[in-house]
Every structure is written in structure tokens, then in C-alpha cells.
Design an enzyme around this catalytic site. Structure first.
Site, PDB file in Angstrom:
ATOM      1  N   GLY A 187      19.359  -1.076  33.424  1.00 22.46           N
ATOM      2  CA  GLY A 187      20.620  -0.345  33.367  1.00 22.46           C
ATOM      3  C   GLY A 187      21.295  -0.506  32.022  1.00 22.46           C
TER       4      GLY A 187
ATOM      5  N   GLU B 283      -1.975   9.325  16.302  1.00 24.63           N
ATOM      6  CA  GLU B 283      -2.703  10.543  15.962  1.00 24.63           C
ATOM      7  C   GLU B 283      -3.964  10.232  15.150  1.00 24.63           C
ATOM      8  OE1 GLU B 283       1.156  11.342  17.327  1.00 24.63           O
ATOM      9  OE2 GLU B 283       0.591  10.105  15.600  1.00 24.63           O
TER      10      GLU B 283
ATOM     11  N   MET C  78       0.824  -1.207   0.000  1.00 22.09           N
ATOM     12  CA  MET C  78       0.000   0.000   0.000  1.00 22.09           C
ATOM     13  C   MET C  78       0.859   1.258   0.000  1.00 22.09           C
ATOM     14  SD  MET C  78      -3.205  -0.878   2.531  1.00 22.09           S
ATOM     15  CE  MET C  78      -2.370  -1.852   3.787  1.00 22.09           C
TER      16      MET C  78
ATOM     17  N   GLN D 149      13.059  -0.510  46.755  1.00 23.76           N
ATOM     18  CA  GLN D 149      11.674  -0.043  46.720  1.00 23.76           C
ATOM     19  C   GLN D 149      11.326   0.624  45.396  1.00 23.76           C
ATOM     20  OE1 GLN D 149      10.198   3.337  49.232  1.00 23.76           O
ATOM     21  NE2 GLN D 149       8.986   1.715  50.217  1.00 23.76           N
TER      22      GLN D 149
ATOM     23  N   PRO E 186       6.373   6.059  -1.481  1.00 27.26           N
ATOM     24  CA  PRO E 186       7.188   7.206  -1.070  1.00 27.26           C
ATOM     25  C   PRO E 186       6.355   8.489  -1.098  1.00 27.26           C
ATOM     26  CG  PRO E 186       8.382   5.833  -2.636  1.00 27.26           C
ATOM     27  CD  PRO E 186       6.977   5.318  -2.604  1.00 27.26           C
TER      28      PRO E 186
ATOM     29  N   GLU F 135      -7.091  -5.503  11.969  1.00 30.86           N
ATOM     30  CA  GLU F 135      -5.679  -5.131  11.931  1.00 30.86           C
ATOM     31  C   GLU F 135      -5.287  -4.366  13.199  1.00 30.86           C
ATOM     32  OE1 GLU F 135      -2.594  -2.615   9.033  1.00 30.86           O
ATOM     33  OE2 GLU F 135      -4.632  -3.077   8.359  1.00 30.86           O
TER      34      GLU F 135
ATOM     35  N   ILE G 262       7.416  -2.307   2.633  1.00 30.63           N
ATOM     36  CA  ILE G 262       6.568  -3.479   2.392  1.00 30.63           C
ATOM     37  C   ILE G 262       7.111  -4.680   3.165  1.00 30.63           C
ATOM     38  CG2 ILE G 262       5.491  -4.950   0.673  1.00 30.63           C
ATOM     39  CD1 ILE G 262       4.781  -1.874   0.619  1.00 30.63           C
TER      40      ILE G 262
ATOM     41  N   SER H 258       0.188   7.863   5.537  1.00 32.50           N
ATOM     42  CA  SER H 258      -1.131   7.317   5.870  1.00 32.50           C
ATOM     43  C   SER H 258      -2.204   7.701   4.857  1.00 32.50           C
ATOM     44  CB  SER H 258      -1.553   7.799   7.267  1.00 32.50           C
ATOM     45  OG  SER H 258      -0.646   7.344   8.248  1.00 32.50           O
TER      46      SER H 258
END
Length: 381
Positions: free
Chosen positions: A341, A369, A126, A281, A129, A248, A160, A133
């Protein structure tokens, strides 16, 4: 919190997958990451294990299940071990629904028997470049030949997943010029055989995470695609693409929850090894907060799995669970890495891999978003 979402059959499947992962995947997984893809033989093994048969109808060699819960079990076990099966998730969770929902009887007979065995691996193309979205901005085009027997496909795709090893790629393209009044019209899905003349795999992209999952750039130069490889109706692809988004996004939420849960377990193991007399703690409080968030994500996931099984999971609900679980996973894994760490910053550590892998969850299947925009619309603002 005791879970009731899975049956004995789901748990038997879990045991089979867990044993396979521990025996055949974990020992060689670093090699797969260095190679940037899994060996093709893995997909045949997954076929033998029944991973690809779950939702495919029995007449094509499948098990005929409609439930997503087996996939949820699979994603939990992969996360638990800190590995992946390469591009299998695209094959089963993205491409398969399109073939089952929109494929003709002839197409199903042609492709599904090898789909379930792993002989024929698939991908979906889908993203282009510059489009991101904005699927309505797709420029890859296909022109119907004068004799009406085939399309001539030209264009390029990027990001892809599974594109390097796929045998059949579902390509979203324009079969009609862009209509400024309705940019979503004129999109179609062509199923492209990757042995076709004019098809080429470009760069295998080097990603921050998911390094055993191949991701590629693809190009199409006058590729002839038989009309028989048109999936569904000409010009109807945009509605097809939105139809599968609920499942999805549920999948993205399941994966996010599973990885966050795994991060806590990795961290507990590390702390117990380094501090046999007990942790301080601060670590206790951090993990208590993380465990509480993950428990909430688990409750959302389990409820969504039940709703999905009855077809009652709405687009807004899917957006909410995807947003919540992916954001939780990002926070939890970051906190867990901090408790490791310096050792947590190494890519060959389970928590380091998770930290890199999880970042894309807030981008694919619709960014956070986009999820917020869907949710806002659902509440009338």
C-alpha cells in the site's frame, strides 16, 4: 526447494557477511543514500573481510578461487538486508576479470596487492553520451606520442559507476580511426590514474535508484597515459569486452533473483505485522505466484552457477537467465509493493528502495531487448 549449489565454506562466508551487514551497514545505510555514495572506509573494511581477495591469485594477496559462487552469496546477503556496498560490484565483478585476464605480470604486481585491500578502487568507463549500447560507436580517443612513451587521451564518459571514488579507471577508447568496414576495430583499454592532469569528475548523477552507489560523468583533456598502462593489446578491446559479458550477465541475474527473493520476505514481514490474524486470499494468491516465479529463477541461477564453474555457461544461456531473472524481479517487486500500500511507495522503506533499484537491471549488462536479439540468433532466427 532445497539448494545444493553452496558448500559449507560458502555458508561460513555467508554468516560472516550477514553479521557484518547487520552490525555495520544497516544502521548507517540511510546516511549513505543521502550522501549518494558510501564512505571510502567501507572499501577498506571489505578488504579486511576478504571480499576483494576471492578470485585474485595468492601471489598478489588473494585467495585464488575461480568460482563465482562466493559473489553470489555476497549479492544474496546484501539483497536480504536491502542495502548495497556502493560500487564494490564494479571493482570485483567487472574490473577484476579484465586485470586478471589481460593484465601483464608487471601490471598485476603494481595494482593487485592494493586492489584486494581496498586501498586502490577501480571503475570501468565504456558508455559515452549518445552511444548507449553501441560500444562500436565510442569516440573517446587516444593518440600515441611521437616518442612512443605515452598516449594522449581526450573524450568524455557518462554513467560510470564508482567514478567519483575510483583511483584507477579502465577507459575504453579509440587508438585508431573508425573503419566503416569494421567499426569494432581500433578500440583499446587504457588504465588511467585518476590523479592524472587533465582528468576530471563531472556531475555525480542523481539516479532513480541505487542511491548509495556513486555514478558520474568523466572527462579527459590531453591526459597522458603511460604505454605501460595499456591493458592487453592495442586495438583488441572489443573482443575483451565481449569475453566478460557471460559472467557480467550472470551477475545481473543473481542480483535480480536475490532482490526478488528479498521482496517476498519484506512483504511477508509487513503483512504479518499488520494482519496478525492472517492475510486475505488476494495477498496469499499474489505471494504464491511471486514465490513460484522466484523459485524458478533460483533454479536457473543455481544451474547457471554450476555451469559457470566449469566454463560451460554459453553466451545464449547467460542472455536467457539475465532476461528471465530481471523480468521476474521487475514483476515480483512491483506486486509486492502493491501489497504494501502507501507505505511501500516511500523511498525509506525496503520495498520502495528495491522498486527503484531493480529497474536498471533490465538496462545494464545489455538491455532486455539486446538479450532477446542474442537468444533469437541462437535459435536461428
Amino acid at each position: 526447494m532445497r539448494r545444493t549449489v553452496f558448500t559449507d565454506d560458502h555458508e561460513s562466508f555467508r554468516t560472516k557477511i550477514r553479521e557484518f551487514v547487520e552490525r555495520e551497514v544497516v544502521p548507517v545505510y540511510p546516511e549513505w543514500e543521502r550522501a549518494g555514495l558510501v564512505p571510502r572506509a567501507l572499501y577498506r573494511r571489505l578488504g579486511e573481510l576478504g571480499v576483494f581477495v576471492i578470485e585474485v591469485p595468492e601471489q598478489f594477496g588473494g585467495a585464488g578461487e575461480s568460482s563465482y559462487k562466493y559473489q553470489a552469496v555476497l549479492r544474496e546477503e546484501i539483497a536480504r538486508a536491502g542495502v548495497s556496498f556502493g560500487a564494490d560490484v564494479v571493482h570485483t565483478c567487472l574490473v577484476q576479470p579484465y586485470l586478471l585476464e589481460y593484465g601483464s605480470a608487471e601490471q598485476k604486481r603494481r595494482w593487485l596487492p592494493k586492489f584486494v585491500t581496498g586501498e586502490l578502487m577501480t571503475a570501468i568507463a565504456m558508455t559515452e553520451p549518445g552511444t548507449g549500447s553501441d560500444l562500436a560507436g565510442i569516440k573517446t580517443s587516444a593518440r600515441l606520442s611521437a616518442d612512443g612513451t605515452h598516449y594522449v587521451l581526450n573524450g568524455a564518459k557518462t554513467f560510470i559507476t564508482g567514478g567519483v571514488q575510483a583511483d584507477l579507471i579502465l577507459v575504453v577508447c579509440r587508438t585508431a580511426p573508425i573503419d566503416p568496414a569494421n567499426r569494432r576495430a581500433g578500440l583499446s583499454i587504457l588504465c588511467v590514474d585518476t590523479t592524472s592532469e587533465g582528468f576530471a569528475v563531472g556531475r555525480k548523477l542523481e539516479k532513480l535508484g541505487l542511491r548509495a552507489q556513486d555514478t558520474a560523468e568523466l572527462s579527459f583533456t590531453d591526459v597522458k597515459v603511460p604505454v605501460a598502462n595499456l591493458l592487453g593489446q592495442d586495438g583488441a578491446a572489443f573482443s575483451y569486452l565481449t569475453h566478460n559479458l557471460v559472467r557480467e550477465r550472470l551477475g545481473a541475474a543473481v542480483g535480480a533473483y536475490a532482490n526478488a527473493s528479498a521482496a517476498i520476505e519484506f512483504t511477508l514481514d509487513t503483512l504479518r505485522q499488520h494482519y496478525p490474524d492472517g492475510v486475505d486470499q488476494n495477498a496469499k494468491f499474489v505471494l504464491a505466484e511471486c514465490d513460484t516465479e522466484v523459485a524458478a529463477a533460483q533454479a536457473w541461477v543455481d544451474r547457471a552457477l554450476d555451469l559457470d564453474e566449469t566454463g560451460a555457461l554459453s553466451a545464449a544461456d547467460a542472455a536467457k537467465i539475465k532476461l528471465f531473472c530481471t523480468e521476474v524481479a521487475g514483476r515480483v517487486i512491483d506486486r509486492c509493493l502493491q501489497l504494501h500500500g502507501e507505505s511501500g511507495y516511500l523511498l525509506d522503506s525496503p520495498i520502495g528502495r528495491l522498486y527503484a533499484d531493480i529497474r536498471v537491471n533490465r538496462i545494464y549488462a545489455g538491455s532486455s531487448e539486446v538479450m532477446k536479439a542474442i537468444i533469437a540468433k541462437s535459435i536461428g532466427i
